[in-house]
Design a protein around this motif. Sequence first.
Motif, PDB file in Angstrom:
ATOM      1  N   GLU A  48     -20.183 -27.207  26.932  1.00 53.12           N
ATOM      2  CA  GLU A  48     -20.589 -26.486  25.609  1.00 53.12           C
ATOM      3  C   GLU A  48     -20.633 -25.059  25.543  1.00 53.12           C
ATOM      4  O   GLU A  48     -20.626 -24.438  24.566  1.00 53.12           O
ATOM      5  CB  GLU A  48     -22.279 -27.089  25.407  1.00 53.12           C
ATOM      6  N   LEU A  49     -21.008 -24.316  26.712  1.00 56.47           N
ATOM      7  CA  LEU A  49     -21.214 -22.944  26.836  1.00 56.47           C
ATOM      8  C   LEU A  49     -19.821 -22.422  26.629  1.00 56.47           C
ATOM      9  O   LEU A  49     -19.669 -21.181  26.014  1.00 56.47           O
ATOM     10  CB  LEU A  49     -21.722 -22.452  28.246  1.00 56.47           C
ATOM     11  N   PHE A  50     -18.714 -22.822  27.277  1.00 56.30           N
ATOM     12  CA  PHE A  50     -17.345 -22.521  27.367  1.00 56.30           C
ATOM     13  C   PHE A  50     -16.456 -23.517  26.533  1.00 56.30           C
ATOM     14  O   PHE A  50     -15.675 -23.955  27.542  1.00 56.30           O
ATOM     15  CB  PHE A  50     -16.911 -21.808  28.699  1.00 56.30           C
ATOM     16  N   PRO A  51     -16.315 -23.939  25.614  1.00 54.59           N
ATOM     17  CA  PRO A  51     -15.608 -24.767  24.873  1.00 54.59           C
ATOM     18  C   PRO A  51     -14.141 -24.594  24.761  1.00 54.59           C
ATOM     19  O   PRO A  51     -13.278 -25.560  24.926  1.00 54.59           O
ATOM     20  CB  PRO A  51     -16.007 -24.826  23.452  1.00 54.59           C
ATOM     21  N   ALA A  52     -13.765 -23.453  24.866  1.00 56.15           N
ATOM     22  CA  ALA A  52     -12.353 -23.024  25.032  1.00 56.15           C
ATOM     23  C   ALA A  52     -11.857 -22.667  26.586  1.00 56.15           C
ATOM     24  O   ALA A  52     -10.699 -22.079  26.514  1.00 56.15           O
ATOM     25  CB  ALA A  52     -11.735 -22.192  24.018  1.00 56.15           C
ATOM     26  N   GLY A  53     -12.698 -22.772  27.402  1.00 52.09           N
ATOM     27  CA  GLY A  53     -12.271 -22.563  28.769  1.00 52.09           C
ATOM     28  C   GLY A  53     -12.296 -20.975  28.919  1.00 52.09           C
ATOM     29  O   GLY A  53     -11.517 -20.066  29.557  1.00 52.09           O
ATOM     30  N   SER A  71     -13.112 -18.585  33.867  1.00 52.50           N
ATOM     31  CA  SER A  71     -12.552 -19.236  34.875  1.00 52.50           C
ATOM     32  C   SER A  71     -13.752 -19.644  35.794  1.00 52.50           C
ATOM     33  O   SER A  71     -14.302 -18.624  36.163  1.00 52.50           O
ATOM     34  CB  SER A  71     -11.419 -18.417  35.527  1.00 52.50           C
ATOM     35  N   CYS A  72     -14.045 -20.877  35.852  1.00 52.24           N
ATOM     36  CA  CYS A  72     -15.187 -21.175  36.818  1.00 52.24           C
ATOM     37  C   CYS A  72     -14.731 -22.536  37.023  1.00 52.24           C
ATOM     38  O   CYS A  72     -14.327 -23.588  36.450  1.00 52.24           O
ATOM     39  CB  CYS A  72     -16.449 -21.132  36.095  1.00 52.24           C
ATOM     40  N   ALA A  73     -15.695 -23.288  38.188  1.00 51.28           N
ATOM     41  CA  ALA A  73     -15.504 -24.434  38.652  1.00 51.28           C
ATOM     42  C   ALA A  73     -17.180 -24.949  38.965  1.00 51.28           C
ATOM     43  O   ALA A  73     -17.939 -24.044  39.727  1.00 51.28           O
ATOM     44  CB  ALA A  73     -14.760 -24.751  39.664  1.00 51.28           C
ATOM     45  N   VAL A  74     -17.565 -26.114  38.522  1.00 51.25           N
ATOM     46  CA  VAL A  74     -18.957 -26.355  38.790  1.00 51.25           C
ATOM     47  C   VAL A  74     -19.184 -27.835  39.482  1.00 51.25           C
ATOM     48  O   VAL A  74     -18.219 -28.643  39.057  1.00 51.25           O
ATOM     49  CB  VAL A  74     -19.985 -26.282  37.612  1.00 51.25           C
ATOM     50  N   ALA A  75     -20.126 -28.104  40.473  1.00 55.46           N
ATOM     51  CA  ALA A  75     -20.010 -29.515  40.471  1.00 55.46           C
ATOM     52  C   ALA A  75     -21.562 -29.812  41.014  1.00 55.46           C
ATOM     53  O   ALA A  75     -22.310 -28.980  41.426  1.00 55.46           O
ATOM     54  CB  ALA A  75     -19.320 -29.867  41.899  1.00 55.46           C
ATOM     55  N   GLY A  76     -21.913 -31.287  40.782  1.00 59.13           N
ATOM     56  CA  GLY A  76     -23.417 -31.618  41.213  1.00 59.13           C
ATOM     57  C   GLY A  76     -23.414 -33.074  41.310  1.00 59.13           C
ATOM     58  O   GLY A  76     -22.812 -33.522  40.421  1.00 59.13           O
ATOM     59  N   HIS A 115      -8.519 -20.580  35.021  1.00 59.59           N
ATOM     60  CA  HIS A 115      -7.816 -20.660  36.158  1.00 59.59           C
ATOM     61  C   HIS A 115      -8.362 -21.129  37.321  1.00 59.59           C
ATOM     62  O   HIS A 115      -7.835 -21.227  38.447  1.00 59.59           O
ATOM     63  CB  HIS A 115      -7.275 -19.126  36.394  1.00 59.59           C
ATOM     64  N   ALA A 116      -9.639 -21.756  37.246  1.00 58.84           N
ATOM     65  CA  ALA A 116     -10.198 -22.486  38.395  1.00 58.84           C
ATOM     66  C   ALA A 116      -9.468 -23.869  38.926  1.00 58.84           C
ATOM     67  O   ALA A 116      -8.835 -24.427  37.910  1.00 58.84           O
ATOM     68  CB  ALA A 116     -11.779 -22.612  38.314  1.00 58.84           C
ATOM     69  N   THR A 117      -9.817 -24.272  40.143  1.00 60.05           N
ATOM     70  CA  THR A 117      -9.248 -25.517  40.637  1.00 60.05           C
ATOM     71  C   THR A 117     -10.421 -26.064  41.278  1.00 60.05           C
ATOM     72  O   THR A 117     -11.301 -25.536  41.877  1.00 60.05           O
ATOM     73  CB  THR A 117      -8.276 -25.299  41.436  1.00 60.05           C
ATOM     74  N   GLY A 157      -7.426 -26.143  35.092  1.00 63.33           N
ATOM     75  CA  GLY A 157      -7.859 -25.687  33.450  1.00 63.33           C
ATOM     76  C   GLY A 157      -6.608 -25.857  32.770  1.00 63.33           C
ATOM     77  O   GLY A 157      -5.574 -26.482  33.366  1.00 63.33           O
ATOM     78  N   PRO A 158      -6.538 -25.044  31.673  1.00 64.36           N
ATOM     79  CA  PRO A 158      -7.558 -24.231  31.176  1.00 64.36           C
ATOM     80  C   PRO A 158      -8.969 -25.047  30.835  1.00 64.36           C
ATOM     81  O   PRO A 158      -9.859 -24.270  30.639  1.00 64.36           O
ATOM     82  CB  PRO A 158      -6.896 -23.643  30.071  1.00 64.36           C
ATOM     83  N   GLY A 159      -8.816 -26.323  30.572  1.00 65.39           N
ATOM     84  CA  GLY A 159     -10.018 -27.077  30.287  1.00 65.39           C
ATOM     85  C   GLY A 159     -10.722 -26.785  28.949  1.00 65.39           C
ATOM     86  O   GLY A 159     -10.002 -26.116  28.057  1.00 65.39           O
ATOM     87  N   PRO A 160     -12.032 -27.199  28.990  1.00 64.16           N
ATOM     88  CA  PRO A 160     -12.654 -27.722  30.233  1.00 64.16           C
ATOM     89  C   PRO A 160     -12.184 -28.936  30.667  1.00 64.16           C
ATOM     90  O   PRO A 160     -11.966 -29.831  29.792  1.00 64.16           O
ATOM     91  CB  PRO A 160     -14.196 -27.737  29.681  1.00 64.16           C
ATOM     92  N   ALA A 161     -12.173 -29.311  31.812  1.00 64.25           N
ATOM     93  CA  ALA A 161     -11.624 -30.406  32.454  1.00 64.25           C
ATOM     94  C   ALA A 161     -12.659 -31.129  33.348  1.00 64.25           C
ATOM     95  O   ALA A 161     -13.238 -30.301  34.159  1.00 64.25           O
ATOM     96  CB  ALA A 161     -10.355 -30.469  33.086  1.00 64.25           C
TER      97      ALA A 161
END
Length: 329
Positions: free
Chosen positions: A48-53, A56-61, A75-77, A91-95
Amino acid sequence: MPGPGLVTRAGALLAVAEPAGAEELLTLVQRIAADGGDGSDLVRRVAELFPAGELSCAVAGPTADGDLAVLVCGHATAEVDGRHEQVRLTGPGPAARVVAGPVTAVQLRLPEAGAPHPLARLDAGVVGAAGLSVRFGAAPQPPDEAPKPFQAVLLVPGFAPPLAPAEPVADTEVLVEGVDCKNGHFNDPALRYCQRCGIAMHQLTLVSRLGPRPPLGVLLLDNGMTLRADADYVVGRDPGRDPDVAAGRARPLRIADSYGGISRRHLRVKLSGWTVRVVDLGSANGTYVQGPGADEAPRVPAGGAVEVRPGAKIIFGRRWLRYESHRNP
């Protein structure tokens, strides 16, 4: 992983981002961690914060069910080793993806990330880096042993003494004949370099033995889904009807098809020794294998088996699978 970026860990939540514009993301990670640290909530809020990617970031939890929620933008992986599959998101995602647990390894990185340092660790907080690599449940590495004296042996083709009774093998494991590199990694005898540590194999004198076959790579579906090549797969619209799937000798891979080009039981990806083959199961529209770099894709004879080399595509209807592996005999 060194490089221009920011890495944060808050509880069980992980994030990697480019520095410009990362403050809002880092604040969000901290806030969700304080609220219980649900990975699904983190992924949803970042999307929601970055709807168009834009960032460049990647998160996990982790999720409440013990799985792992992952998201990448720009451009994150992200690469995740799950219970049944290896997942790679770009990306570009969000994926986003939820990977079934237990998860054994996670890697989040930006394009500029360097190699991970084995002594670096992040218990909590924010550091300057371009990626992170986490392995769960890994036992500490033993100290280096003194070098063993050289012992010359001859490679006797076809000689493979059975495993000792003290090392039972699970019923689901397949035993194959292979050789060990000098670091003890089990390999295909045809490989010139160890598939795990990269040490040269062709300069060693080796003796073959039977051992559990390691994964032979991954199968990448055209929608980005990644499956570990460690067992046979029956592919089709209704693969659960296959007798080998019902008996547990193969896994089902159900493929949706709105064009009518895929049969209920279309093909089987078969692991034979150290080789990956594809078998057409009498499909109506055929199965085709396009070799790496080839322009044409010959049809697989019905009931026949064709070897699939790393980089080759298995085409069925309007869908395809690609076999990827670092194994290169």
